[in-house]
Write a protein that holds these residues in place. Structure first.
Motif, short mmCIF file in Angstrom:
data_model
loop_
_atom_site.label_atom_id
_atom_site.label_comp_id
_atom_site.label_asym_id
_atom_site.label_seq_id
_atom_site.Cartn_x
_atom_site.Cartn_y
_atom_site.Cartn_z
N UNK A 22 -10.35 -7.27 5.65
CA UNK A 22 -10.40 -5.84 5.29
C UNK A 22 -10.65 -5.04 6.57
N UNK A 23 -9.64 -4.29 6.96
CA UNK A 23 -9.71 -3.55 8.22
C UNK A 23 -10.24 -2.14 8.00
N UNK A 24 -11.15 -1.72 8.86
CA UNK A 24 -11.63 -0.35 8.80
C UNK A 24 -10.48 0.63 9.04
N UNK A 25 -10.55 1.83 8.47
CA UNK A 25 -9.56 2.84 8.79
C UNK A 25 -9.46 3.04 10.30
N UNK A 26 -8.23 3.09 10.79
CA UNK A 26 -8.00 3.25 12.22
C UNK A 26 -7.70 1.95 12.93
N UNK A 27 -7.94 0.81 12.26
CA UNK A 27 -7.64 -0.50 12.84
C UNK A 27 -6.21 -0.88 12.47
N UNK A 28 -5.41 -1.23 13.45
CA UNK A 28 -4.01 -1.57 13.19
C UNK A 28 -3.87 -3.05 12.85
N UNK A 29 -2.70 -3.39 12.31
CA UNK A 29 -2.40 -4.78 12.00
C UNK A 29 -2.42 -5.65 13.25
N UNK A 30 -1.94 -5.09 14.35
CA UNK A 30 -1.93 -5.83 15.61
C UNK A 30 -3.36 -6.12 16.07
N UNK A 31 -4.25 -5.16 15.89
CA UNK A 31 -5.65 -5.38 16.25
C UNK A 31 -6.28 -6.46 15.36
N UNK A 32 -5.90 -6.48 14.09
CA UNK A 32 -6.40 -7.50 13.17
C UNK A 32 -6.03 -8.89 13.68
N UNK A 33 -4.77 -9.07 14.05
CA UNK A 33 -4.32 -10.39 14.51
C UNK A 33 -4.96 -10.76 15.84
N UNK A 34 -5.22 -9.76 16.67
CA UNK A 34 -5.91 -10.05 17.94
C UNK A 34 -7.33 -10.52 17.67
N UNK A 35 -8.00 -9.91 16.71
CA UNK A 35 -9.35 -10.35 16.35
C UNK A 35 -9.33 -11.77 15.79
N UNK A 36 -8.35 -12.04 14.94
CA UNK A 36 -8.24 -13.36 14.33
C UNK A 36 -8.02 -14.42 15.39
N UNK A 37 -7.17 -14.12 16.35
CA UNK A 37 -6.92 -15.05 17.45
C UNK A 37 -8.17 -15.26 18.29
N UNK A 38 -8.90 -14.18 18.52
CA UNK A 38 -10.15 -14.28 19.27
C UNK A 38 -11.16 -15.16 18.52
N UNK A 39 -11.22 -14.99 17.21
CA UNK A 39 -12.16 -15.77 16.41
C UNK A 39 -11.86 -17.26 16.50
N UNK A 40 -10.57 -17.62 16.49
CA UNK A 40 -10.20 -19.04 16.51
C UNK A 40 -10.34 -19.67 17.88
N UNK A 41 -10.37 -18.85 18.93
CA UNK A 41 -10.59 -19.36 20.28
C UNK A 41 -9.52 -20.34 20.72
N UNK A 42 -9.97 -21.47 21.29
CA UNK A 42 -9.02 -22.42 21.87
C UNK A 42 -8.22 -23.19 20.82
N UNK B 125 -6.48 -21.52 18.49
CA UNK B 125 -5.47 -20.60 17.97
C UNK B 125 -4.06 -21.15 18.11
N UNK B 126 -3.81 -21.94 19.17
CA UNK B 126 -2.45 -22.45 19.35
C UNK B 126 -2.12 -23.59 18.39
N UNK B 127 -3.08 -24.00 17.59
CA UNK B 127 -2.84 -25.02 16.57
C UNK B 127 -2.47 -24.40 15.22
#
Length: 450
Positions: A319-339, A341-343
């Motif tokens: 659930x993204x706060x107003x003003x957060x884009x879909x691209x920012x969501x995926x960037x956060x998700x990638x950051x959360x998965x760390x090393x 993410x490529x799996x």
């Protein structure tokens, strides 16, 4: 209780019980819902009042109903009262009473949809019928909409109407769920009115591995083991907090301890304040209203106990706060998965790349709500706030139409119990709340539309 108020309470209660018994359960599948049953019930309720009904079918059984009271001044605003007729599934074993029997016990109606949101759908209908039969001649137009499919994204309901039947629902303001539950404070009850919501950005993660024999697990590439690590990382992820005006104004209005208030509106301190808070309900709200949230809720993987899985699917409710884009969501998700993410392959379900939505915090309809609520519940204050769940209001906000969530409840059921009942066990509403909501809708229309 005066005769008129008793009649309003009785009519609202009986219509609500009918809608609950219709059991328009929405599983998310196109063939579920069956909202046409409740459209039949509502048209029967309006029969003989002088109101004519329009039906809009998006798929077999998925029907929405509209009736309206035209205004005589084309310059006056049009107000849309919108309630949905579908409900979420239940686990009957967790209920004290039959969730679809609509039992009335000691002034309380039990059943799925009692607060989400058949209570408001029915009270809006009662108010609309009373306005029509009273001979009311408004300046502005009133539209009543009973919509399908709110509980599974609105594809067969509000989204369908806004995208394909916009002339039928075109308006200047929308009022729908949720709000109006009194929150006690030192200066009197505060009544939330929802002015915005987060954007649903669900993602499906496919974790890849290498198949092998379950008898030899050492140094294997087990997708399930990798998925377990990824799930924990997503659950632990802490994105940067953002303080929106709606949250700042709402939390200030609650008149909490000044130090706690200061922490809850500070992006650098709000996470710790929520973590350390004894009030779990407020803690969850504080976290959700100040962060984009990630909740891994569904996992599917493996096909046989002696086979190391090479593919595991994780479904994450984001659930993204107003003003957060879909691209920012995926960037956060990638950051959360760390090393790891490529799996992972990230898949986005249809219609899940939409942002959050916010309406203005000071508009004529909000001021009218405040006047009416103050009369019906003396000493109360209407406070704009953001809801953490999703409603059909977003489809109208995305079209530039201000949309809000409100209602009016009594103090019989404590405000802390409402979050537990939404989509939970033992959903119920007291009949006094039904009467207050119906009276509020009627007076709101008279005040705002003239």
């Amino acid at each position: 209780m005066p005769t008129t108020e008793a009649t309003i309470e009785r009519d609202s209660t009986e219509l609500l019980r009918t809608l609950i018994r219709n059991a328009c359960v929405n599983t998310g599948e196109e063939a579920s819902g069956g909202e046409s049953r409740s459209c039949d019930a509502l048209e029967a309720f309006f029969a003989g009042s002088g109101l004519s009904c329009e039906r809009y079918t998006s798929s077999p059984g998925r029907m929405s109903l509209i009736t309206r009271i035209p205004g005589h001044d084309p310059k006056a605003p049009t107000l849309l009262l919108m309630g949905h007729t579908d409900v979420v599934p239940v686990s009957p074993s967790g209920w004290q009473r039959d969730p679809f029997a609509a039992e009335l016990v000691d002034g309380v109606v039990w059943g799925r949809g009692a607060i989400d949101m058949l209570n408001l759908t029915s009270t809006m209908a009662v108010a609309t019928r009373r306005l029509r039969t009273s001979g009311w001649k408004p300046r502005g137009t009133l539209i009543y909409l009973a919509v399908a499919d709110e509980e599974a994204g609105g594809v067969y309901g509000a989204e369908h109407l806004v995208e394909h039947e916009f002339d039928a629902v075109k308006c200047d303001y929308v009022v729908t769920e949720s709000g109006g539950v009194p929150i006690p404070t030192p200066s009197g009850p505060k009544l939330r009115v929802s002015v915005g919501e987060k954007g649903g950005n669900w993602r499906r993660l496919v974790v890849h591995g290498t198949p092998g024999h379950g008898s030899r697990p050492f140094r294997t590439d087990n997708a399930l083991v990798t998925a377990a690590i990824i799930i924990q990382r997503i659950a632990d992820y802490r994105p940067t907090a953002r303080i929106l005006d709606a949250w700042r104004n709402y939390i200030t209005a609650l008149e909490l301890d000044p130090d706690l208030t200061a922490a809850l509106v500070d992006p650098d301190r709000v996470w710790k304040a929520a973590r350390d808070m004894d009030n779990a309900t407020l803690a969850r709200e504080a976290h959700a209203c100040t962060h984009t949230t990630f909740s891994p809720n569904v996992v599917r993987g493996g096909n046989k106990v002696n086979v190391i899985p090479d593919r595991v699917e994780i479904q994450v409710d984001i659930r993204a706060l107003p003003g957060i884009t879909s691209e920012e969501v995926e960037a956060m998700l990638t950051e959360a998965m760390g090393d790891l993410a490529d799996r992972v392959t990230i898949d986005t379900p249809p219609n899940r790349r939409r942002g959050g939505s916010l309406s203005a915090l000071d508009t004529p309809i909000l001021r009218a709500m405040s006047r009416v609520a103050g009369t019906l519940m003396p000493g109360s204050t209407v406070v704009p706030a953001m809801t953490t769940g999703g409603t059909d209001a977003r489809f109208f906000r995305w079209k530039g139409i201000p949309a809000y969530g409100f209602g009016l409840h009594s103090t019989r059921i404590p405000y802390t119990e409402y979050p537990v009942m939404f989509h939970g066990h033992n959903e119920r509403v007291d009949t006094e709340s039904l009467r207050l909501s119906a009276m509020m809708w009627e007076e709101l229309c008279r005040d705002f539309l003239g």
